[in-house]
Design a protein around this motif. Structure first.
Motif, short mmCIF file in Angstrom:
data_model
loop_
_atom_site.label_atom_id
_atom_site.label_comp_id
_atom_site.label_asym_id
_atom_site.label_seq_id
_atom_site.Cartn_x
_atom_site.Cartn_y
_atom_site.Cartn_z
N ASP A 179 0.83 -1.21 0.00
CA ASP A 179 0.00 0.00 0.00
C ASP A 179 0.87 1.26 0.00
O ASP A 179 0.56 2.23 -0.68
N ILE A 180 1.95 1.21 0.77
CA ILE A 180 2.87 2.36 0.81
C ILE A 180 3.48 2.59 -0.56
O ILE A 180 3.54 3.72 -1.06
N MET A 181 3.93 1.51 -1.19
CA MET A 181 4.58 1.64 -2.49
C MET A 181 3.57 2.09 -3.55
O MET A 181 3.90 2.89 -4.43
N ALA A 182 2.34 1.58 -3.48
CA ALA A 182 1.32 2.00 -4.44
C ALA A 182 1.05 3.49 -4.30
O ALA A 182 0.91 4.20 -5.30
N ASN A 183 0.97 3.96 -3.08
CA ASN A 183 0.75 5.38 -2.83
C ASN A 183 1.89 6.20 -3.44
O ASN A 183 1.66 7.25 -4.06
N LEU A 184 3.10 5.71 -3.29
CA LEU A 184 4.26 6.41 -3.84
C LEU A 184 4.22 6.45 -5.36
O LEU A 184 4.55 7.47 -5.98
N MET A 185 3.80 5.35 -6.01
CA MET A 185 3.73 5.32 -7.47
C MET A 185 2.69 6.33 -7.98
O MET A 185 2.91 7.03 -8.97
N VAL A 186 1.55 6.39 -7.29
CA VAL A 186 0.52 7.36 -7.67
C VAL A 186 1.03 8.78 -7.47
O VAL A 186 0.80 9.66 -8.30
N PHE A 187 1.76 9.00 -6.38
CA PHE A 187 2.35 10.32 -6.14
C PHE A 187 3.32 10.69 -7.26
O PHE A 187 3.34 11.84 -7.73
N LEU A 188 4.13 9.73 -7.69
CA LEU A 188 5.09 10.01 -8.76
C LEU A 188 4.39 10.32 -10.09
O LEU A 188 4.97 10.99 -10.94
N SER A 189 3.16 9.85 -10.25
CA SER A 189 2.44 10.18 -11.49
C SER A 189 2.14 11.67 -11.57
O SER A 189 1.81 12.19 -12.63
N ALA A 190 2.24 12.37 -10.43
CA ALA A 190 2.05 13.82 -10.42
C ALA A 190 3.37 14.57 -10.53
O ALA A 190 3.37 15.80 -10.62
#
Length: 228
Positions: A179-190
């Motif tokens: 979940d932490i890593m998924a959140n980070l990937m979504v953040f990087l999409s910005a």
């Protein structure tokens, strides 16, 4: 090995929300559908430019009328208020369905993790730039129900991504690090839209490959690093 029999596939959580856009006002004062469409397009185009330049709070309906050419006496025949305009813009730009989500991209097992992330970042940065900027800058000014809708969709996207990462990495789906890593990937999409002013002299391909390679390394580190 994780139990895949109960895990959602093809973005099931996100698919359940795809039809749930922010609620737009149902205004029927004008019967000419073509006119409604063209006027709303004028209004939304002008509002988007103003929201990104001045900010949502500082933009007035008078400003939007001046920018769109729609007079203040008739603008409410097409939109309910400024929040209604924001909802329409976010539905068009942030919730757009022609940009593939990372969970969907990861379904293609022929793609390496780096290639999947490259595609995700390239598409997101290119096609969702305005939506990303608008969403991040407007959240503090959204009505509570709209913030909740955005939160639900983002949560669904991250949970779908965590499921796909667990399959790729052969990790237990209950591993909280996913979940932490998924959140980070979504953040990087910005990252591209939010930080491109720092990277204007860097070729886009170099930027995308570099960020994707770093992101892939972080994801793979979950396999080698202990959970505790």
């Amino acid at each position: 090995m994780p139990d895949t029999s109960t895990q959602p596939h093809e973005g099931q959580r996100l698919q359940t929300l795809r039809s749930q856009f922010l609620a737009e006002a149902d205004i029927t004062n004008v019967q000419n559908k073509s006119l409604i469409h063209s006027r709303r397009e004028q209004i939304c185009d002008a509002a988007l430019e103003l929201f990104l330049e001045k900010g949502f709070a500082a933009t007035t309906i008078r400003d939007i009328c001046a920018g769109s050419g729609v007079n203040q006496a008739s603008i409410y025949d097409y939109i309910a208020n400024k929040n209604d305009i924001l909802r329409r813009l976010l539905n068009q730009l942030w919730f757009r369905e022609d940009v593939p989500t990372l969970p969907v991209i990861l379904l293609d097992q022929s793609l390496s993790l780096e290639a999947a992330l490259e595609e995700y970042f390239r598409e997101s940065w290119a096609k969702k730039r305005q939506g990303t900027l608008l969403a991040y800058r407007s959240v503090p000014h959204m009505q509570a129900v709209d913030r909740k809708a955005l939160h639900m969709r983002e949560f669904a996207a991250m949970k779908d991504l965590a499921d796909q990462l667990s399959l790729r990495l052969d990790l237990d789906g209950d591993d909280a690090r996913l979940d932490i890593m998924a959140n980070l990937m979504v953040f990087l999409s910005a990252f591209g839209p939010m930080r491109d002013w720092l990277c204007r002299d860097i070729p886009e391909d170099v930027l995308v490959r570099t960020v994707a390679a770093g992101a892939a390394a972080m994801v793979r580190s979950l396999v080698d690093c202990p959970k505790t």
